[in-house]
Design an enzyme around this catalytic site. Structure first.
Site, PDB file in Angstrom:
ATOM      1  N   LYS A   1     -19.486   0.349 -11.398  1.00  0.00           N
ATOM      2  CA  LYS A   1     -18.257   0.895 -10.815  1.00  0.00           C
ATOM      3  C   LYS A   1     -17.805   2.153 -11.581  1.00  0.00           C
ATOM      4  CE  LYS A   1     -16.796  -3.731  -9.359  1.00  0.00           C
ATOM      5  NZ  LYS A   1     -15.685  -4.706  -9.305  1.00  0.00           N
TER       6      LYS A   1
ATOM      7  N   TYR B   1     -16.384  -4.404   0.736  1.00  0.00           N
ATOM      8  CA  TYR B   1     -15.412  -5.417   0.298  1.00  0.00           C
ATOM      9  C   TYR B   1     -14.675  -6.071   1.469  1.00  0.00           C
ATOM     10  CZ  TYR B   1     -16.068  -4.307  -4.637  1.00  0.00           C
ATOM     11  OH  TYR B   1     -16.597  -4.166  -5.898  1.00  0.00           O
TER      12      TYR B   1
ATOM     13  N   PHE C   1      -5.170  -7.272  -3.618  1.00  0.00           N
ATOM     14  CA  PHE C   1      -5.780  -6.218  -4.436  1.00  0.00           C
ATOM     15  C   PHE C   1      -6.728  -5.324  -3.642  1.00  0.00           C
ATOM     16  CE2 PHE C   1      -8.327 -10.121  -5.067  1.00  0.00           C
ATOM     17  CZ  PHE C   1      -9.584  -9.685  -4.658  1.00  0.00           C
TER      18      PHE C   1
ATOM     19  N   ARG D   1     -26.003 -12.252 -11.970  1.00  0.00           N
ATOM     20  CA  ARG D   1     -24.606 -12.713 -12.123  1.00  0.00           C
ATOM     21  C   ARG D   1     -24.400 -13.315 -13.516  1.00  0.00           C
ATOM     22  NH1 ARG D   1     -20.629 -12.126  -7.955  1.00  0.00           N
ATOM     23  NH2 ARG D   1     -19.977 -14.286  -8.263  1.00  0.00           N
TER      24      ARG D   1
ATOM     25  N   THR E   1     -15.867 -12.903 -13.251  1.00  0.00           N
ATOM     26  CA  THR E   1     -15.151 -11.778 -12.627  1.00  0.00           C
ATOM     27  C   THR E   1     -14.095 -11.192 -13.553  1.00  0.00           C
ATOM     28  OG1 THR E   1     -15.506 -12.748 -10.449  1.00  0.00           O
ATOM     29  CG2 THR E   1     -13.774 -11.085 -10.618  1.00  0.00           C
TER      30      THR E   1
ATOM     31  N   ARG F   1     -19.497  -8.007 -18.768  1.00  0.00           N
ATOM     32  CA  ARG F   1     -18.032  -7.974 -18.694  1.00  0.00           C
ATOM     33  C   ARG F   1     -17.395  -8.547 -19.953  1.00  0.00           C
ATOM     34  NH1 ARG F   1     -17.984 -10.228 -12.520  1.00  0.00           N
ATOM     35  NH2 ARG F   1     -18.037  -8.228 -11.404  1.00  0.00           N
TER      36      ARG F   1
ATOM     37  N   ASN G   1     -13.752  -4.179 -13.895  1.00  0.00           N
ATOM     38  CA  ASN G   1     -14.741  -5.099 -14.486  1.00  0.00           C
ATOM     39  C   ASN G   1     -16.166  -4.555 -14.468  1.00  0.00           C
ATOM     40  OD1 ASN G   1     -15.251  -5.417 -11.798  1.00  0.00           O
ATOM     41  ND2 ASN G   1     -14.919  -7.642 -11.743  1.00  0.00           N
TER      42      ASN G   1
ATOM     43  N   HIS H   1     -20.438  -4.657 -10.062  1.00  0.00           N
ATOM     44  CA  HIS H   1     -20.460  -5.655  -8.994  1.00  0.00           C
ATOM     45  C   HIS H   1     -21.887  -6.170  -8.840  1.00  0.00           C
ATOM     46  CE1 HIS H   1     -20.123  -7.485  -5.008  1.00  0.00           C
ATOM     47  NE2 HIS H   1     -21.272  -6.893  -4.762  1.00  0.00           N
TER      48      HIS H   1
ATOM     49  N   GLU I   1     -25.612  -6.402   1.619  1.00  0.00           N
ATOM     50  CA  GLU I   1     -25.171  -5.285   0.779  1.00  0.00           C
ATOM     51  C   GLU I   1     -26.274  -4.255   0.589  1.00  0.00           C
ATOM     52  OE1 GLU I   1     -21.698  -7.767  -1.604  1.00  0.00           O
ATOM     53  OE2 GLU I   1     -23.521  -7.238  -2.691  1.00  0.00           O
TER      54      GLU I   1
END
Ligand code: CMP
Length: 143
Positions: free
Chosen positions: A9, A49, A57, A85, A91, A102, A112, A115, A126
């Site tokens: 991000k 998203y 949010f 993950r 998260t 993270r 964070n 993704h 995705e």
């Protein structure tokens, strides 16, 4: 072979963490099959998203993703969706385990760093949202 979609991000790019983050997936043993630095359109951010569109949010999240470049990637390997993950961590960076991306570098759930697709079906959706087939390269490490 299983594939997953990962996006570093704007905070990860701005903080100079692209190399560190890519290194973690490479040294784990996953295979990079697609990668691009890109400015994200509002349409793409909202589509990506979409599942969160009713969350409080959502608007801020979309604003953040379009605010500066991200690094979109596709990684391949056995169990790569869950494996990625695990490397990324929870998260909320405040509760993410030390040793995860993270957990080591984040402080804020809205910032964070990265993704990762949450399931194989999500990864398929995705990847096709972010990449054209010709932007992905299938290869097998042999050295
Ligand atoms: P990501 O894995 O990209 O998936 C959805 C994103 O929503 C998540 O990471 C967070 O960045 C963001 N998010 C989740 N919960 C919150 C929250 N309470 N406040 C702000 N952003 C959130």
């Amino acid at each position: 072979m299983e594939r997953t979609f990962l996006m570093i991000k704007p905070d990860g790019v701005q903080r100079g963490l692209v190399g560190e983050i890519v290194r973690r997936f490479e040294t784990k043993g996953f295979t990079l099959v697609g990668m691009k630095l890109m400015a994200v359109s509002r349409e793409l951010a909202e589509g990506h998203y979409d599942v969160h569109k009713d969350k409080p949010f959502f608007k801020g999240l979309v604003e953040f993703i379009v605010s500066s470049p991200v690094v979109a990637m596709v990684w391949e390997g056995e169990g790569v969706v869950a494996g990625a993950r695990t490397l990324i961590g929870a998260t909320n960076p405040l509760t993410a385990a030390p040793g995860t991306i993270r957990g080591d570098f984040g402080m804020d759930v809205g910032r964070n760093l990265i993704h990762g697709s949450d399931a194989v079906e999500t990864a398929t959706r995705e990847i096709s949202l972010w990449f054209k087939e010709e932007e992905l390269t299938s290869w097998t490490p042999s050295l």
